[in-house]
Design an enzyme around this catalytic site. Structure first.
Site, PDB file in Angstrom:
ATOM      1  N   ASP A  47     -13.640  -4.095  -1.480  1.00  0.00           N
ATOM      2  CA  ASP A  47     -13.333  -3.836  -0.167  1.00  0.00           C
ATOM      3  C   ASP A  47     -14.759  -3.882   0.585  1.00  0.00           C
ATOM      4  O   ASP A  47     -15.774  -3.067   0.489  1.00  0.00           O
ATOM      5  CB  ASP A  47     -12.991  -2.206   0.152  1.00  0.00           C
ATOM      6  CG  ASP A  47     -11.407  -2.216  -0.847  1.00  0.00           C
ATOM      7  OD1 ASP A  47     -10.895  -3.266  -0.910  1.00  0.00           O
ATOM      8  OD2 ASP A  47     -11.033  -1.034  -0.863  1.00  0.00           O
ATOM      9  N   ASP A  75       1.001  -1.192   0.140  1.00  0.00           N
ATOM     10  CA  ASP A  75       0.178  -0.019   0.016  1.00  0.00           C
ATOM     11  C   ASP A  75       1.006   1.244   0.022  1.00  0.00           C
ATOM     12  O   ASP A  75       1.677   1.310   1.063  1.00  0.00           O
ATOM     13  CB  ASP A  75      -0.822   0.085   1.411  1.00  0.00           C
ATOM     14  CG  ASP A  75      -2.052  -1.061   1.139  1.00  0.00           C
ATOM     15  OD1 ASP A  75      -2.325  -1.471   0.203  1.00  0.00           O
ATOM     16  OD2 ASP A  75      -2.362  -1.661   2.126  1.00  0.00           O
TER      17      ASP A  75
END
Length: 295
Positions: free
Chosen positions: A130, A11
């Site tokens: 998500d 990330d």
């Protein structure tokens, strides 16, 4: 039997690898290119690179970092964050990645996935989902008004009126408990949409996605294990590969996600970034427990 994959995830925010809990409280975890080279040397099956603020900040992904990463590693590279057009996908593939991951743009325009798959091939189109457990009091979430096409109405949630759903247990062997539903998030976890995550995965497969990257927002960064019920539900709903993501804290969690969650790959960040375990240790552990992996 196809080998299960172990996939570190980078990330990236402001050019640095970060890791947080449920997408917030980010900690620095080093340089993305150096991390990528380290995982390549360890024998990771693939690497996922996510520019986690690109969509929220309405900018393109950091192409130069992608190019440097692709030049220094030889494992398959998936890149996501801020992809808004077919040209963005073309630019990323030219920069050296093998697959692209799309979330926010897919929710805004589901048929973007079919256009992308037709132009570049399903094998390089990954849809990121998500997901977060929801109940009947999601006043801050929207969804149905996004879809004017009748063929997409079935993915919108009709929430049951029941008490809030507690956080996922770290591990559950049994079936899915009655009434469990998951909505999806976009813009790097900043917005919720009343779209059924399991039905959405099935719809994305129908529209041409070649893989699903499934992250539990409830478990992300907690190191308490994947949401097994969510992972199992999506894995059983689609025939394309599913990557389990969000919550890995031990090698046993990787095993649970692959075996009980029926995922095709296990994604992990913290346990690898902060050197709690190596990719090699993870694969040796899984092989010792009867899971087919590449060593």
């Amino acid at each position: 039997m196809l080998a299960k994959r172990i996939i570190p995830c980078l990330d990236v925010k402001d050019g640095r690898v970060v890791k947080g809990v449920s997408f917030v409280n980010l900690r620095d975890a080093g340089d993305p290119v150096e991390n990528a080279k380290f995982y390549d040397e360890q024998g990771a099956d693939e690497l996922i690179f996510l520019d986690i603020t690109a969509s929220h900040e309405k900018r393109k992904i950091i192409i130069d970092v992608v190019e440097k990463t692709a030049n220094d590693v030889f494992m398959p590279l998936t890149v996501g964050g801020g992809i808004k057009s077919l040209d963005d996908i073309r630019d990323l593939l030219r920069a050296g990645c093998d697959k692209v991951s799309v979330n926010t743009t897919a929710v805004k325009d589901p048929f973007f996935i079919s256009r992308a798959a037709e132009r570049f091939g399903s094998q390089c189109i990954v849809v990121a989902i998500d997901a977060k457990r929801v109940s009947g009091n999601m006043s801050d979430a929207t969804g149905e008004e996004w879809f004017g096409n009748p063929s997409l109405k079935d993915v919108c949630l009709k929430l049951p009126q029941h008490p809030p759903i507690p956080p996922s247990p770290p591990f559950a062997k049994g079936g899915i408990r009655g009434g469990l539903v998951w909505a999806i998030s976009t813009h790097g976890g900043r917005r919720m949409k009343l779209i059924d995550a399991v039905k959405w995965a099935r719809k994305m497969e129908e529209l041409g996605a070649g893989e699903i990257m499934l992250t539990s927002m409830d478990m992300d960064g907690t190191k308490d294990g994947y949401d097994i019920e969510l992972t199992k539900a999506v894995s059983e709903a689609v025939s394309i590969p599913v990557i389990a993501s969000g919550g890995a804290g031990t090698l046993e969690h990787l095993y649970e996600g692959l075996v009980y969650g029926k995922a095709d790959a296990a994604l992990a960040a913290s346990i690898f970034h902060f050197r709690e375990y190596t990719v090699r240790e993870a694969k040796e552990y899984l092989r010792a427990k009867g899971v087919a992996v590449r060593l």
